[in-house]
Design an enzyme around this catalytic site. Sequence first.
Site, PDB file in Angstrom:
ATOM      1  N   HIS A 435       0.816  -1.209   0.000  1.00 28.92           N
ATOM      2  CA  HIS A 435       0.000   0.000   0.000  1.00 28.92           C
ATOM      3  C   HIS A 435       0.849   1.258   0.000  1.00 28.92           C
ATOM      4  O   HIS A 435       2.039   1.250   0.329  1.00 28.92           O
ATOM      5  CB  HIS A 435      -0.959  -0.001   1.192  1.00 28.92           C
ATOM      6  CG  HIS A 435      -0.284   0.078   2.548  1.00 28.92           C
ATOM      7  ND1 HIS A 435       0.028   1.268   3.163  1.00 28.92           N
ATOM      8  CD2 HIS A 435       0.118  -0.904   3.401  1.00 28.92           C
ATOM      9  CE1 HIS A 435       0.598   1.026   4.336  1.00 28.92           C
ATOM     10  NE2 HIS A 435       0.667  -0.281   4.506  1.00 28.92           N
ATOM     11  N   CYS A 454       2.508  -4.994   6.991  1.00 36.50           N
ATOM     12  CA  CYS A 454       2.263  -4.790   5.564  1.00 36.50           C
ATOM     13  C   CYS A 454       3.433  -4.043   4.921  1.00 36.50           C
ATOM     14  O   CYS A 454       4.282  -3.474   5.615  1.00 36.50           O
ATOM     15  CB  CYS A 454       0.960  -4.047   5.353  1.00 36.50           C
ATOM     16  SG  CYS A 454      -0.509  -5.063   5.684  1.00 36.50           S
TER      17      CYS A 454
END
Length: 543
Positions: A435, A454
């Site tokens: 992301h 992440c």
Amino acid sequence: MIGCDWRGLGRRALVACLLGGTSLGPGLLAAPVLAQAPAISGFSQAVAEAAAAEPALGAFYAARAYAPVWTDAAAAPRRAAFFAALDQAGAHGLPVARYQAETLLARFATIETERERGQLEAAVSLAYLAWARDISSGALEPEKIDAGIVREIKRPDPAALLSALLAAPSPEHFLRDLAPKTPQYANLMRARLQLAAQIGQGGWGNPVPARRLGPGESGAAVVALRDRLMKMGYLGRSVSATYDAALQKAVQSYQFDLGMKADGVAGEATLAEINVAAEERLKSVLVAMERARWLNGRDLGKRHIWVNIADFSARIIDDGKVSFETVTVVGQNRPDRRTPEFSDEMEMMVINPSWSVPRSITVKEYLPMMQRNPGAAGHIQLVDSRGRTISREGVDFAAYNARNFPFAMRQPPSQGNALGLVKFLFPNPYNIYLHDTPSKSLFQREVRDFSHGCIRVGRPFDLAYALLARQVDDPQDYFQKVLKTGAETTVRLDAPVPVHLVYFTAWPNARGRIEYRHDVYGRDAALYTALAKAGVELTTLTN
């Protein structure tokens, strides 16, 4: 009877003798073995008993009425090829002692009964299966060593390994092809041999006795730096005691290969890397070879995304070549935040994403904040079990704990959203994805482990354009139009792209030179310890 005296022969002579289809020992049954007499109950029973350690092996022999694979005259080329392959197990960084080659060869020379022959038959098959499994898919069970290695490893089927060997026109070629056939593995193997040879000659010499060296300086420390870089292969032969342009260029090349700021100045961080012993680099290479074997047998994809956690990078690989790359931020070096290793398929991107706060972050970080101040983290919404946004007024946060807090938390799309303006999803049990991020400054650091697990992407829009280029005519225009709506929009990829989250602290670049990275999570140290415990020797080239 065709034969030779096995007793007193050296290892290579024994292999040569095997290749010649000689007798299997001086005992009474040597001649019947050469004549390929039908298996008798003593042989069959011994095979069945010894093969019980591997049920698939027992079933394999039963299906072929216990016909021998290794211990008759017709098997001479096959067994010679296998023992020749075992001679190279050390060069592959495998646990040589696990396969008991010396013991097995000695047993070939002393067979007296059919029962002994059956026991040896099964023992060689078990050794073959162990070796074939190790060289094709790795010698370790990584999830038992580090919980963050959740990679699914494709282990070969034992019966298929034996059947394929029997059917192979060339046993040598079949056995050779069990190892990874990628150029990266070949480069790692070459580096392993070169490092072992260098260590045998004293390594790279004494460490450089300085904290900083730069252009124009001279003296013994500069000479030591020059000598060390020559032995590492970064500098041609030279006797100058001055930090000249050639030395500066060599330092710059070294820095570039290690992912450092390539200014050509040997500062404290650069010298610390240069002073790492060849033995430590060899450990990294051995672990990298093991990791490469875990990926063997998996179709990486003609197009795939390669995220090297230890390198803080993500790349798109098209037909073996890098077509896009970006820096990344990965999970912090904490037990609950380290980015795991696995492979999956990217299916979609979400433009203008909302952030559904993971439960662990909600109750461990935000709940304590809201208990102290109900208005804390006010940019994040409270959401009930039916998906409705709940006002914080009237919520007694002090009445809840991590177990019974009934709300979820969500951050709506915005410039300041924790996920930035786009996220890339490959749905997985670990809730890991790539992301954007509003925290751009972290990409300027050399060591970038700051996330909750992440992967934050330094060039998220360019990654989106690269992925969309295969399904829309103008990917940038398409992406920007969707972005400007401000609405959370899911865009599915027409062709899912394989994603591989890997952790290589040693990996060859396009020129074949090995680049090294820090073992930020300590995973490679644990893996090398496990390899050593399994019997992998640091500098042994052959058995």
